[in-house]
Every structure is written in structure tokens, then in C-alpha cells.
Design a protein around this motif. Sequence first.
Motif: not given
Length: 289
Positions: A107-113, A82-85, A269-274, A46-51
Amino acid sequence: MKKKLALFASLSLLALSLFTGCSSTSQTAAKEEKAERPIMIQGPMPIEAEKFAGKLENVKEEKSGSFVFYIGTLDDYPVIVAKTGKGMENTAAATAVAIEKYDPIAIINQGTSGGHDPELHVFDIVLGERTVNLGSLKTADKADNEGIDPTVWKPMDLMASEGSAGEDPNAEKIRYYDGDEDLLEAAKAVKDTYTDGKIVEGTIGSADVWNNEVDRIQWFHEKYGTSVEEMEGAAAAQIAGAYDVAFLGIRVLSNNKTNGGAYNPETASSNQEYVYEVVKEYISTMENK
């Protein structure tokens, strides 16, 4: 004779007009068809998709299995979040479902790492010039009581052939999935909009493994050239490739054990802004084509 020439000229102009009209109609139709295909943004948690989903307009929510799709628009262009799980299996399934159901153009797959490169720090972002499956490995041939040694495990390319990868010496190599050039160009074009860290191009590694052993992390960094690790990107890249859909991974470092960078969930959140700026740029370049 003059009448014949005039008639021929008129017919030629009519034919040219019809051809030009057909060509123009065909080009317009092709452009409209292309414009109808959405851009898909994937986020595991959720923190990687909903914002990002909250930034869309005219949003409606659809579900398929455990996967959630937020369908809306950005600059009047269709975009789906898409909130993939978490994990490779969830991501592969969610990607296949989304492609079959929504026919995305990219498709852009994004999130933390987690960081693999000691030169990178928390809040830095890696653009996936390449994505690789770090969990596709072949162990050494050892008998009972001969021990375990992950440092001699070999990469295994499951896509090398349709036969058994375990018996195929040609499969003992690393399979990289290249990021789409147009998506990469869009991402690089808006680097200056991101001020929370630096942005680099690199290799994103994926596997259903959480590596906490620094020596193991360094081994992957040296052998595979990885900048970061996560648990989704390579699965999405593989499925996108199977359907010939443009793909790019964009991952922010939420921690880095190689240099003591502590976990910070605000990086999502920062990543989603970018990524939001990347998508806007990509849409503008599509409109100009």
C-alpha cells in the motif's frame, strides 16, 4: 552388481527429477500467487487519486460505503487506486476494507501535505521513512482554572499495551511506523524522474487537525522530527501493520507556513506522476525476484 548400480542411479535420477519438478512447480505457484496480489495506491481527495486512476488500463470501478476503488492494471500487473476520503477514520476504514476485500501486497498512501521543515518548499516530496500519529497525546494533569498548555502535552502510544494508555507510563512515547524497505528503494531508484522539486526521506505526521500556528508546527518538527503533516498516513500505516502489508507514505508539499510557501493544488498531480514511476519500478523489482 553393475545392473544394481545402474538401477540405483536411474532411481536416484528419477527421484531428483521429481524433487526438482515439485520444487519448480512450487516456486512457480508461489510466484503466481504473489503476482495475483495487487498494489494499492491511496489518495484522500479526487485531485489526489483520479489522475493516477486515469493511467490504469482495463479499469473497473467498485464502491464500498463511501470508498471508491479503481481496479485496473499497470504493466500487466494488478493495481488498485483507492479514493479513501479525508481524515484518519475514513482512511483506517478504507484500508481495512481494501485489505479484506483485495488482499494487496503493498500500500502506498500518497497525496498533498503541509510543510513542517523550513528547508522544504512547495512541490518537494517526502518519502515516509517514518509515519507518526500527531493526534495521540496525553495532556498535563491540571485542575479547574489551571489553564491549558499544549507545549507540555506528552505523546501517547495507544499500541503499547491492551490496557488503558492513560494510566500506563510505558505508553508515554512516540509510536513511529517505518516505511517498507523495498518500497523505499523503489521510490529512491526513480528520484531522477521527478523534476518539479526535490525528494527527501523524512517523517510524515498525521492527525485530524489542520495546524496553522507556526509555533505549534515548529514544536512538532522539533519533538517528533516531522517533515510534513497530513490527515491520513498514520491511520493507513497502523492498519497495514496490523495485517502485515508493506506500507509507504509519499507526500508532496502543497504549502509550507514555516517559510511562506503558498498553497498550490497542482502539487497533487505532480505527486501522482512521481508515484506512478515508483509503482512501475516496484513492479519491475518484483518480477525479478
